[in-house]
Design a protein around this motif. Sequence first.
Motif, PDB file in Angstrom:
ATOM      1  N   ALA A  74       4.955  -6.466   6.252  1.00 39.26           N
ATOM      2  CA  ALA A  74       4.837  -5.103   5.712  1.00 39.26           C
ATOM      3  C   ALA A  74       6.056  -4.274   6.064  1.00 39.26           C
ATOM      4  CB  ALA A  74       3.568  -4.440   6.226  1.00 39.26           C
ATOM      5  N   GLN A  75       6.572  -4.418   7.280  1.00 42.96           N
ATOM      6  CA  GLN A  75       7.771  -3.682   7.678  1.00 42.96           C
ATOM      7  C   GLN A  75       8.979  -4.138   6.883  1.00 42.96           C
ATOM      8  OE1 GLN A  75       8.005  -4.211  11.905  1.00 42.96           O
ATOM      9  NE2 GLN A  75       6.967  -2.250  12.331  1.00 42.96           N
ATOM     10  N   ASN A  76       9.108  -5.432   6.655  1.00 39.37           N
ATOM     11  CA  ASN A  76      10.244  -5.961   5.891  1.00 39.37           C
ATOM     12  C   ASN A  76      10.195  -5.504   4.423  1.00 39.37           C
ATOM     13  OD1 ASN A  76      11.294  -7.289   8.092  1.00 39.37           O
ATOM     14  ND2 ASN A  76      10.354  -9.250   7.587  1.00 39.37           N
ATOM     15  N   VAL A  77       8.995  -5.469   3.868  1.00 43.74           N
ATOM     16  CA  VAL A  77       8.844  -5.161   2.446  1.00 43.74           C
ATOM     17  C   VAL A  77       8.782  -3.656   2.193  1.00 43.74           C
ATOM     18  CG1 VAL A  77       7.297  -5.490   0.469  1.00 43.74           C
ATOM     19  CG2 VAL A  77       7.701  -7.354   2.016  1.00 43.74           C
ATOM     20  N   GLY A  78       8.284  -2.908   3.181  1.00 39.69           N
ATOM     21  CA  GLY A  78       8.138  -1.471   3.001  1.00 39.69           C
ATOM     22  C   GLY A  78       6.796  -1.086   2.405  1.00 39.69           C
ATOM     23  N   ARG A  79       5.799  -1.901   2.658  1.00 33.54           N
ATOM     24  CA  ARG A  79       4.431  -1.653   2.197  1.00 33.54           C
ATOM     25  C   ARG A  79       3.502  -1.637   3.393  1.00 33.54           C
ATOM     26  NH1 ARG A  79       3.084  -0.843  -3.143  1.00 33.54           N
ATOM     27  NH2 ARG A  79       4.862  -1.388  -4.397  1.00 33.54           N
ATOM     28  N   SER A  80       2.261  -1.247   3.154  1.00 33.16           N
ATOM     29  CA  SER A  80       1.279  -1.256   4.231  1.00 33.16           C
ATOM     30  C   SER A  80       0.810  -2.681   4.495  1.00 33.16           C
ATOM     31  CB  SER A  80       0.090  -0.373   3.862  1.00 33.16           C
ATOM     32  OG  SER A  80      -0.595  -0.922   2.765  1.00 33.16           O
ATOM     33  N   HIS A  81       0.263  -2.890   5.685  1.00 31.31           N
ATOM     34  CA  HIS A  81      -0.203  -4.234   6.008  1.00 31.31           C
ATOM     35  C   HIS A  81      -1.422  -4.613   5.166  1.00 31.31           C
ATOM     36  CE1 HIS A  81      -2.968  -1.930   8.560  1.00 31.31           C
ATOM     37  NE2 HIS A  81      -3.742  -3.003   8.568  1.00 31.31           N
ATOM     38  N   THR A  82      -2.206  -3.610   4.748  1.00 36.12           N
ATOM     39  CA  THR A  82      -3.357  -3.920   3.888  1.00 36.12           C
ATOM     40  C   THR A  82      -2.899  -4.376   2.508  1.00 36.12           C
ATOM     41  OG1 THR A  82      -3.533  -1.578   3.300  1.00 36.12           O
ATOM     42  CG2 THR A  82      -4.951  -2.371   5.064  1.00 36.12           C
ATOM     43  N   CYS A  83      -1.797  -3.800   2.029  1.00 33.46           N
ATOM     44  CA  CYS A  83      -1.240  -4.236   0.737  1.00 33.46           C
ATOM     45  C   CYS A  83      -0.803  -5.692   0.829  1.00 33.46           C
ATOM     46  CB  CYS A  83      -0.072  -3.341   0.343  1.00 33.46           C
ATOM     47  SG  CYS A  83       0.726  -3.804  -1.179  1.00 33.46           S
ATOM     48  N   VAL A  84      -0.118  -6.011   1.905  1.00 28.85           N
ATOM     49  CA  VAL A  84       0.332  -7.391   2.117  1.00 28.85           C
ATOM     50  C   VAL A  84      -0.875  -8.320   2.234  1.00 28.85           C
ATOM     51  CG1 VAL A  84       1.527  -8.915   3.751  1.00 28.85           C
ATOM     52  CG2 VAL A  84       2.492  -6.689   3.179  1.00 28.85           C
ATOM     53  N   GLN A  85      -1.895  -7.862   2.942  1.00 26.69           N
ATOM     54  CA  GLN A  85      -3.110  -8.656   3.121  1.00 26.69           C
ATOM     55  C   GLN A  85      -3.782  -8.924   1.780  1.00 26.69           C
ATOM     56  OE1 GLN A  85      -5.840  -6.684   5.711  1.00 26.69           O
ATOM     57  NE2 GLN A  85      -7.155  -8.477   5.977  1.00 26.69           N
ATOM     58  N   LYS A  86      -3.829  -7.922   0.922  1.00 31.20           N
ATOM     59  CA  LYS A  86      -4.453  -8.093  -0.399  1.00 31.20           C
ATOM     60  C   LYS A  86      -3.641  -9.044  -1.274  1.00 31.20           C
ATOM     61  CE  LYS A  86      -6.944  -3.760  -0.538  1.00 31.20           C
ATOM     62  NZ  LYS A  86      -7.117  -2.464  -1.194  1.00 31.20           N
ATOM     63  N   ILE A  87      -2.317  -8.953  -1.198  1.00 29.08           N
ATOM     64  CA  ILE A  87      -1.464  -9.844  -1.995  1.00 29.08           C
ATOM     65  C   ILE A  87      -1.703 -11.296  -1.579  1.00 29.08           C
ATOM     66  CG2 ILE A  87       0.927 -10.547  -2.406  1.00 29.08           C
ATOM     67  CD1 ILE A  87       1.679  -7.556  -2.191  1.00 29.08           C
TER      68      ILE A  87
END
Length: 140
Positions: A29-42
């Motif tokens: 999430a830090q590398n992409v610039g999104r929230s960790h929940t967004c990454v989790q959903k992806i």
Amino acid sequence: MDPRRETSIDVRKFVLRLFKKGKYYREIAQNVGRSHTCVQKIIGKIKSVGLIENKSGRRRKCIPSDIAKRKILKEIKINPKESEVKVAAETSQIIARSISDETVQNVIRQAGYKSRVARKKPFISSQNEKTRLEFAKTHN
């Protein structure tokens, strides 16, 4: 950051690559610039469905069919001064499905029509027309 923005496919692929390397959700999430929940959903979507792209047909379905749209435009061409409420009521009866006047208005606008009010013109009798024509010729 806009909370409802769409994540591009390139970003999703990047998330997947980082996850396969063994990174944690918060690091990704830090590398992409999104929230960790967004990454989790992806990642959860990739695991469950196996797709990176969005499914087709996610948006709201259009209420009036092509036949209903043609019917609305035909009514407007026949009688341009007819109100949207009347056109919506007539179309609803024909297709046996309720259509709001706002939907009719949207169909009309998408077809390129613009709403204008006809200018009020005074009634000119034939007698008055002749006298006006004479006046215009004499004062030319």
